[in-house]
Design an enzyme around this catalytic site. Structure first.
Site, PDB file in Angstrom:
ATOM      1  CG  HIS A   1      -0.284   0.034   2.535  1.00 18.53           C
ATOM      2  ND1 HIS A   1       0.564  -0.957   2.987  1.00 18.53           N
ATOM      3  CD2 HIS A   1      -0.329   0.966   3.536  1.00 18.53           C
ATOM      4  CE1 HIS A   1       1.003  -0.645   4.196  1.00 18.53           C
ATOM      5  NE2 HIS A   1       0.487   0.519   4.544  1.00 18.53           N
TER       6      HIS A   1
ATOM      7  CG  HIS B   1      -0.122   4.151   5.052  1.00 21.55           C
ATOM      8  ND1 HIS B   1      -0.804   3.301   5.896  1.00 21.55           N
ATOM      9  CD2 HIS B   1      -1.020   5.109   4.681  1.00 21.55           C
ATOM     10  CE1 HIS B   1      -2.061   3.734   6.033  1.00 21.55           C
ATOM     11  NE2 HIS B   1      -2.203   4.823   5.307  1.00 21.55           N
TER      12      HIS B   1
ATOM     13  CG  ASP C   1       5.071   2.682   7.326  1.00 19.50           C
ATOM     14  OD1 ASP C   1       4.193   2.958   6.493  1.00 19.50           O
ATOM     15  OD2 ASP C   1       4.848   1.935   8.303  1.00 19.50           O
ATOM     16  CG  HIS C   2       4.458  -0.055   3.889  1.00 17.44           C
ATOM     17  ND1 HIS C   2       4.510  -1.414   4.065  1.00 17.44           N
ATOM     18  CD2 HIS C   2       3.969   0.455   5.046  1.00 17.44           C
ATOM     19  CE1 HIS C   2       4.059  -1.726   5.270  1.00 17.44           C
ATOM     20  NE2 HIS C   2       3.729  -0.606   5.884  1.00 17.44           N
TER      21      HIS C   2
ATOM     22  CG  HIS D   1      -3.902  -0.908   6.510  1.00 17.35           C
ATOM     23  ND1 HIS D   1      -3.878  -0.867   7.890  1.00 17.35           N
ATOM     24  CD2 HIS D   1      -2.956  -0.003   6.095  1.00 17.35           C
ATOM     25  CE1 HIS D   1      -2.989   0.015   8.288  1.00 17.35           C
ATOM     26  NE2 HIS D   1      -2.422   0.554   7.218  1.00 17.35           N
TER      27      HIS D   1
ATOM     28  CG  ASP E   1       0.877  -1.857   7.287  1.00 15.34           C
ATOM     29  OD1 ASP E   1       1.900  -2.532   7.499  1.00 15.34           O
ATOM     30  OD2 ASP E   1       0.822  -0.640   7.455  1.00 15.34           O
TER      31      ASP E   1
ATOM     32  CG  HIS F   1       4.705  -3.221   9.775  1.00 18.37           C
ATOM     33  ND1 HIS F   1       3.681  -2.682  10.520  1.00 18.37           N
ATOM     34  CD2 HIS F   1       4.969  -2.324   8.795  1.00 18.37           C
ATOM     35  CE1 HIS F   1       3.338  -1.517  10.004  1.00 18.37           C
ATOM     36  NE2 HIS F   1       4.113  -1.277   8.955  1.00 18.37           N
TER      37      HIS F   1
END
Length: 304
Positions: free
Chosen positions: A61, A63, A65-66, A138, A206, A265
């Site tokens: 996805h 976000h 942090d990814h 998520h 997530d 994670h």
């Protein structure tokens, strides 16, 4: 053989001892990344692996942090005079998101090939492996990934002789090629036994626990799954923000009958995930706390 390295095991923000989430898988001269959080380039260098063979990057996805490590990685690839295409796979909006990030990486000497995932699941055939993206739960569109190396049945020379297939075609049939020759059609199924067990890897972060995870992780050799929180009292928080606890991930691993579970994670507040593993292993004994650069070589089962 499949080389697997959990490059980064952190969620939300990088820490001095933990980079953000990313997985790297190597097979037959090519490399695949799943997610590209901040610190991915450093983690690859620390591992001693190379950026050059990376030809596929998947995103669970969008976000930060990814995906925050992507612009820098693209620039590094460009500065290394890469010209080969790079395939990007992700949820709807992939091209828009990547092009927005490319404001700071505008000129690349290689093309980007975008493959947006449509629907609840989609299968891709790339570089000799089969990749399945499946939707999870998520607070934004998010997908898990299963990578499989299929293994054909064993070659049966006695069948090839019985069917009077010329020996010059045997190796090609073993490689899965269908041959039209001498007015006849020779197919691999004519000379190969039943399909043998392949290699299966599932990666999922997530999300809340959902049936699609069990379905796609079933009998995986390695299941890498989000464990945002080890503290049992944070289950309500995990539920609120659409994440998972160690114990929920362990129950998924047990239900999916996987060989091994790596947790990943982690919340930045979770400094010592190992402290919770004794309780986790009561649910699923083959559970391990993932950490940056944790690696394994997955191999085909040896035949008797």
């Amino acid at each position: 053989m499949l080389d697997v390295c959990l490059l980064g095991s952190g969620g939300m923000m990088p820490l001095p001892y933990r980079w953000l989430t990313s997985l790297m898988v190597r097979f037959n001269g090519s490399s695949l990344l799943i997610d590209c959080g901040e610190g991915t380039q450093i983690a690859i260098k620390e591992k001693g692996w190379s950026f050059k063979p990376v030809d596929v990057i998947c995103f669970t996805h969008y976000h930060g942090d990814h995906i925050s490590g992507l612009p820098g990685l693209l620039l590094t690839m460009g500065n290394a005079d890469r010209t080969e295409p790079l395939t990007l796979i992700g949820p709807k909006g992939l091209e828009r998101v990547v092009n927005a990030l490319r404001v700071i990486a505008p000129e690349l000497p290689f093309p980007l090939l975008f493959k947006e995932i449509n629907g609840a699941e989609e299968e891709f055939h790339l570089n000799g492996y089969r990749l399945t993206a499946f939707r999870v739960h998520h607070n934004v569109p998010c997908y898990g990934y299963t990578l499989e190396l299929d293994r054909a049945g064993k070659f049966q020379p006695e069948e090839a002789l019985r069917l009077e297939i010329p020996q010059m075609y045997w190796s090609r049939l073993q490689k899965g090629e269908t041959i039209l020759a001498e007015g006849k059609t020779f197919t691999p199924e004519m000379v190969l036994g039943p399909a043998r067990k392949g290699i299966k890897l599932t990666y999922c972060t997530d999300t809340r626990p959902v049936p699609s995870i069990v379905e796609h992780a079933m009998h995986s050799d390695l299941f890498i799954c989000e464990g945002m929180y080890g503290e049992k009292e944070k289950e309500a928080k995990a539920r609120e923000y659409r994440h998972m606890t160690f114990y929920e991930a362990a129950r998924l691993a047990k239900e999916a009958e996987v060989k091994e579970l790596w947790l990943t994670h982690y919340s930045p507040s979770l400094t010592h995930p190992e402290e919770y593993m004794e309780e986790v292993r009561k649910i699923f004994p083959a559970a391990k706390a993932g950490k940056d650069r944790k690696s394994v070589e997955l191999e085909f089962e040896k035949e008797a």
